[in-house]
Design an enzyme around this catalytic site. Sequence first.
Site, PDB file in Angstrom:
ATOM      1  CG  ASN A 112      -1.235   1.485   1.285  1.00 55.82           C
ATOM      2  OD1 ASN A 112      -2.896   1.849   0.687  1.00 55.82           O
ATOM      3  ND2 ASN A 112      -1.371   2.319   2.502  1.00 55.82           N
ATOM      4  CG  ASP A 135       0.870  -2.979   6.753  1.00 57.15           C
ATOM      5  OD1 ASP A 135       0.330  -3.252   8.009  1.00 57.15           O
ATOM      6  OD2 ASP A 135       1.262  -1.742   6.478  1.00 57.15           O
ATOM      7  CD  GLU A 161      -3.278  -3.865   9.972  1.00 55.95           C
ATOM      8  OE1 GLU A 161      -3.213  -3.305  10.757  1.00 55.95           O
ATOM      9  OE2 GLU A 161      -2.587  -3.799   8.085  1.00 55.95           O
TER      10      GLU A 161
END
Length: 550
Positions: free
Chosen positions: A161, A271, A314
Amino acid sequence: MTKLNQILIIALLLNGMAFAQNKKTTATTKAPFVWEAANVYFIVTDRFNNGDKTNDHTFNRNKPTGKLRGFEGGDLRGIIQKLDEGYFTDLGVNVIWMTPIVEQIHDGVDEGTGFTYGFHGYWTRDWSALDPSFGTKKDLAELVQKAHARGIRIMLDAVINHTGPVTAEDSVYPEDWVRTSPKCTYKSYDTYINCTLVDNLPDVKTESNENVAVPTFLANKWKKEGRYDKEMASLDVFFKKTGYPRAPKYYIMKWLSDYITEFGIDGYRVDTAKHTTEDVWADFRKVCDRAFAEYKKNNPKKVLDNNPFFTVGEVYGYNISNKKLFDFGDKKVNYFENGFTGLINFDFRNEAKMNYEELFSKYSNILQTDLKGNTVMNYVSSHDDAYPFDKKREKPFEAGTKLLLAPGISQIYYGDETARSLDIEGTQGDATLRSDMNWDAMANASTKEVLVHWQKLGNFRKNHPAVGAGIHKQISAQPYVFSRTYTKGKYTDKVLIGLDLPKGKKIIGVEGIFPNGIKVRDAYSGKTCIVQKLAVDIDTDYGILLLEKI
């Protein structure tokens, strides 16, 4: 040392010896590894164990920082040392998850909580290299090899990300790679994704399918390191093989998948998964699966079993009650259909306040119906959850019992098993959750007692897939006794567990679990007995009973 303390320590040592002997004789048939029942040990790599002091100050990271906001020295070599010592085996761990170990930004930033370096691993500078403060690729190869030799999987942490912050020493990735504004407002699906999480955390344009070049600063870095031609040739092979455009997300997927093909890692924790469109993770899973198949083909003697590559996401705020859909308010997303076998369950640390049966039956019912074929990863504390279960570490036995006996994957955060403090004076923000592992506390009788409890439960979970992946059934409320049964193909695993039982003599019915005449063992005390009249008659010093067939 008082006489009472001497007696207590001797008792604990004898108990530990009995536990060790019990482990040697447990389980006549080796249990298969089942991801849905895994016992994961989560390590903030920099905070666990310093095995190589020569790499403690790489890239001149010597500026004063806020408390626990700089590099403390933990590394891959330190994890290898604990593998060699049998620490993870003793704890029943069969998966080690580490925070990202890729090269971090060289400088740091002032986040308003004091100067901070990227010790945590989430501020990437170069996905294709390991950060020398964490170790070398030779170290990683040794770690994976030694873990696999002990039946322990390795799960790395994937960040697609965002990059690391921009500093005087760390260039921003080009405009066709990242956006630096606007800041996310978290009011809708779009305002979670097409934005930066916080100021000065450039957001990768994961929505882009446009061809982009390798960033100039990265190309120059590779040239200086003497690996430019090799890296560019490897990229050419990847993009030709996959047919993907040379877009930012696919470069990063390629670099992350290299750790699969080169080292044979077994899974990725992903993540900030909800901050990109979900198709990114569907593609990432395809890349990982292809890389894992290639690794197995090239290394047939190193293959552990037929388990697929594992991905757990997550999706901050997801909990098991959401089942398969996460609601952004204006859109619901099924991440299980987009690359993930499991998601982190962010509400377990709250639901652990429920009584045993309420907790266990709820989780079993959802996992065996709505989430059948998928799973959740439960935790009582973590690296960024400011509201863990038992933050003051007043209930470490209850925390271990609920986490390690709950249906789903158990995630032990380093130091849960030793009641490592989560409240460090002088820290700000999440730094208080990320203190150095409390190895010195191992000499304390009270810490050893907590650790032995977690070891017994952890090994029982490891030896019995039924604990995490089986069907839960209450046998009786008073005393509280339940069974777990797991079946896959010709393999069946059955266990019977009792909690809050009276210490001393116990007569427990086992009908439907163990037939008359067979020998069973209580994995908590190490005592054995023969099933008679569909019951066990056993005398132990504990209020916990973990019955298994010998």
